[in-house]
Design a protein around this motif. Structure first.
Motif, PDB file in Angstrom:
ATOM      1  N   SER A 316      -7.920 -36.141 -31.462  1.00  0.00           N
ATOM      2  CA  SER A 316      -7.191 -35.194 -32.295  1.00  0.00           C
ATOM      3  C   SER A 316      -5.756 -35.672 -32.417  1.00  0.00           C
ATOM      4  O   SER A 316      -5.189 -36.205 -31.450  1.00  0.00           O
ATOM      5  CB  SER A 316      -7.216 -33.795 -31.672  1.00  0.00           C
ATOM      6  N   THR A 399      -6.363 -38.482 -45.404  1.00  0.00           N
ATOM      7  CA  THR A 399      -7.454 -37.600 -44.978  1.00  0.00           C
ATOM      8  C   THR A 399      -8.541 -38.368 -44.237  1.00  0.00           C
ATOM      9  O   THR A 399      -9.318 -37.768 -43.495  1.00  0.00           O
ATOM     10  CB  THR A 399      -8.078 -36.885 -46.191  1.00  0.00           C
ATOM     11  N   THR A 415     -12.807 -39.544 -39.981  1.00  0.00           N
ATOM     12  CA  THR A 415     -12.068 -38.371 -40.438  1.00  0.00           C
ATOM     13  C   THR A 415     -11.349 -37.726 -39.261  1.00  0.00           C
ATOM     14  O   THR A 415     -12.007 -37.333 -38.281  1.00  0.00           O
ATOM     15  CB  THR A 415     -13.014 -37.334 -41.071  1.00  0.00           C
ATOM     16  N   MET A 417      -9.919 -34.961 -36.913  1.00  0.00           N
ATOM     17  CA  MET A 417     -10.389 -33.601 -36.686  1.00  0.00           C
ATOM     18  C   MET A 417      -9.411 -32.857 -35.782  1.00  0.00           C
ATOM     19  O   MET A 417      -8.819 -33.440 -34.874  1.00  0.00           O
ATOM     20  CB  MET A 417     -11.770 -33.612 -36.033  1.00  0.00           C
ATOM     21  N   HIS A 418      -9.256 -31.571 -36.052  1.00  0.00           N
ATOM     22  CA  HIS A 418      -8.455 -30.703 -35.186  1.00  0.00           C
ATOM     23  C   HIS A 418      -9.215 -29.403 -35.007  1.00  0.00           C
ATOM     24  O   HIS A 418      -9.549 -28.719 -35.985  1.00  0.00           O
ATOM     25  CB  HIS A 418      -7.079 -30.439 -35.809  1.00  0.00           C
ATOM     26  N   GLN A 419      -9.508 -29.060 -33.751  1.00  0.00           N
ATOM     27  CA  GLN A 419     -10.299 -27.863 -33.452  1.00  0.00           C
ATOM     28  C   GLN A 419     -11.608 -27.874 -34.246  1.00  0.00           C
ATOM     29  O   GLN A 419     -12.013 -26.876 -34.839  1.00  0.00           O
ATOM     30  CB  GLN A 419      -9.492 -26.596 -33.710  1.00  0.00           C
ATOM     31  N   GLU A 420     -12.245 -29.039 -34.253  1.00  0.00           N
ATOM     32  CA  GLU A 420     -13.553 -29.256 -34.866  1.00  0.00           C
ATOM     33  C   GLU A 420     -13.552 -29.072 -36.382  1.00  0.00           C
ATOM     34  O   GLU A 420     -14.610 -28.887 -36.992  1.00  0.00           O
ATOM     35  CB  GLU A 420     -14.606 -28.343 -34.221  1.00  0.00           C
ATOM     36  N   ARG A 421     -12.362 -29.148 -36.997  1.00  0.00           N
ATOM     37  CA  ARG A 421     -12.278 -29.071 -38.449  1.00  0.00           C
ATOM     38  C   ARG A 421     -11.520 -30.293 -38.965  1.00  0.00           C
ATOM     39  O   ARG A 421     -10.558 -30.752 -38.329  1.00  0.00           O
ATOM     40  CB  ARG A 421     -11.556 -27.793 -38.896  1.00  0.00           C
ATOM     41  N   PRO A 422     -11.907 -30.831 -40.133  1.00  0.00           N
ATOM     42  CA  PRO A 422     -11.161 -31.968 -40.697  1.00  0.00           C
ATOM     43  C   PRO A 422      -9.698 -31.601 -40.937  1.00  0.00           C
ATOM     44  O   PRO A 422      -9.382 -30.468 -41.329  1.00  0.00           O
ATOM     45  CB  PRO A 422     -11.883 -32.230 -42.018  1.00  0.00           C
ATOM     46  N   THR A 423      -8.827 -32.538 -40.693  1.00  0.00           N
ATOM     47  CA  THR A 423      -7.400 -32.308 -40.898  1.00  0.00           C
ATOM     48  C   THR A 423      -6.769 -33.541 -41.529  1.00  0.00           C
ATOM     49  O   THR A 423      -7.235 -34.669 -41.314  1.00  0.00           O
ATOM     50  CB  THR A 423      -6.691 -31.979 -39.573  1.00  0.00           C
ATOM     51  N   GLY A 453     -14.318 -34.621 -31.163  1.00  0.00           N
ATOM     52  CA  GLY A 453     -14.003 -33.884 -32.376  1.00  0.00           C
ATOM     53  C   GLY A 453     -13.746 -34.735 -33.581  1.00  0.00           C
ATOM     54  O   GLY A 453     -13.222 -34.240 -34.570  1.00  0.00           O
TER      55      GLY A 453
END
Length: 463
Positions: A316, A399, A415, A417-423, A453
């Motif tokens: 992350s 991205t 990709t 990821m931050h807190q299991e979401r793409p960032t 992540g």
């Protein structure tokens, strides 16, 4: 009280500079009788051409507290020898500073001037080629000033000396070294300026002169221990590139010396070290593992890692004090050890999958790229570090990253990821991202698990 006094003295000294420029006539004396008497006596000394005093009664507080500033200025012949000028200035200063006015506390400041006054940039004002505010060592200060003046300086002030040309500037630099004096040396047009950083070094002066003489150099300024060079050509021109090549190829100085290079509009600032010689703290050194961590065994026969040996992933992103950090991991998923050496190949992609303009990595300078043998199941790590960039104007951001573990391997797209979401990452067009070599990811360091992540997709989108 002391703070107010200091501020008042500094303000009055600034006024003195203007007063020196506007003296006409010199023989006025709007001051108490003891001051005017001393002024007359000093004016009678041999070789004192003119005298002036400013009795700044307004500098004391309205209730009468605080000292009154008495600003003395004496004009001496420019033909005096340094020794003659030193003795005369010291005697005049001693007489001036001995003046007493009743119960009034006086704060004396003494300056000397010499030469023919010249028009200044301020209309109606004049300055003198030699203009010196005396300090605690009037003899030494005056002798130094007159020595530079008679060596060919065009302007001499407190801590500053101007030369008419580069040849004279180099001669004045030699004089400064002999006198153990550390003035700022410059040419009147500002094309060369040298300010010592605790010690006057002739090699630094010479470097500034040589840099200024290179084609397409507008000016060269040495200060705070480093050289700043300004190109008259555009940042992306071959002329500016030639200047950088000259700086990189120049013989190193006795100590590593940093430089910056930019065009007049300062669109891009290139930096480096003269002769590419880095200081010890920036020299590339093998990575150091945490205490208690055993280095992986070396094996000269271990093959280089292949595409199938490695699974790449990202940490992350992290941030601190305007800097950004990201780790790249290479997990050896094969049944045997393989080796890595060097740097990953990384391309930054925007939300449309396009390569970002002029966003590139550059090798970190303080860690050397050593060969490591990655045991089966272990992780190698490479770090990315960049400065925060403003996204207020909604620019293209990174991205995805297209990453090849080694130059000859196929890239994969990762990709963040931050807190299991793409960032997205604030890596914008034109970014410079420092990239570390592959090193051992030691126990106790952050290492991804199988469910890390960061996403990895095959290289079908790789450019």
């Amino acid at each position: 009280m002391k703070r107010r006094l200091l501020i008042a003295v500094l303000a009055a000294l600034a006024v003195t500079a203007a007063a020196v420029a506007l003296w006409d006539p010199w023989d006025r004396c709007d001051a108490p009788e003891p001051v005017c008497t001393a002024l007359g006596e000093i004016g009678e000394l041999d070789n004192v051409l003119d005298t002036e005093v400013d009795y700044d009664a307004g500098s004391s507080a309205a209730n009468g507290s605080g000292p009154v500033l008495v600003l003395w200025t004496f004009r001496l012949p420019e033909t005096l020898s340094p020794q003659q000028a030193a003795e005369l200035a010291a005697r005049a200063a001693e007489q001036a500073q001995a003046v007493v006015v009743g119960n009034v506390e006086l704060q004396h400041a003494v300056s000397i001037v010499a030469g023919i006054p010249q028009e200044s940039q301020v209309p109606g004002m004049e300055t003198y080629p030699l203009q010196l505010m005396l300090g605690d060592r009037p003899r030494q200060e005056t002798a130094q000033a007159f020595s530079f003046w008679q060596q060919g300086a065009t302007q001499v002030g407190n801590g500053s000396v101007s030369a008419p040309n580069t040849e004279a500037l180099l001669e004045l630099a030699q004089l400064a070294r002999r006198l153990d004096y550390e003035p700022t040396l410059e040419l009147p047009d500002g094309s060369i300026r040298y300010t010592p950083n605790g010690e006057f070094k002739l090699e630094q002066v010479q470097l500034a002169v040589e840099a200024a003489q290179q084609p397409n150099v507008a000016n060269a300024i040495f200060g705070s221990g480093s050289l700043s060079v300004y190109s008259s050509a555009a940042d992306d021109s071959e002329q500016t590139a030639d200047i950088k090549r000259w700086l990189d190829a120049h013989e190193p100085l006795s100590e590593p010396t940093a430089y910056t290079l930019s065009s007049p509009d300062v669109g891009t600032i290139f930096d480096g070290w003269i002769g590419r010689e880095l200081p010890d703290h920036l020299m590339a050194k093998p990575p150091v593992l945490p205490e208690g961590v055993t280095a992986w065994p070396g094996d000269a026969n271990a093959p280089t890692c292949t595409q199938d040996d490695l699974k790449l992933s990202l940490s992350s992103p992290d941030a601190a004090l305007g800097s950004r950090f990201l780790s790249l991991y290479a997990h050896n998923v094969s049944a045997s050890a393989c080796s890595l050496q060097g740097y990953a190949q990384i391309t930054f992609l925007n939300a449309d999958g396009d390569v970002q303009d002029d966003a590139v990595t550059r090798p970190e300078t303080h860690v050397s790229a050593e060969r490591i043998v990655v045991p089966s199941g272990e992780y190698a790590i490479s770090t990315l570090n960049w400065k925060a960039m403003s996204t207020s104007q909604d620019p293209d951001e990174t991205t995805d990253l297209s990453v090849a573990a080694l130059p000859n391997l196929e890239p994969v797209v990762l990709t963040p990821m931050h807190q299991e979401r793409p960032t997205s990452l604030d890596i914008l067009d034109g970014a410079r991202v420092d990239l570390g070599p592959w090193v051992q990811a030691a126990e106790g360091w952050s290492k991804p698990g199988e469910s890390s992540g960061s996403g990895e997709r095959p290289g079908s989108r790789a450019p």
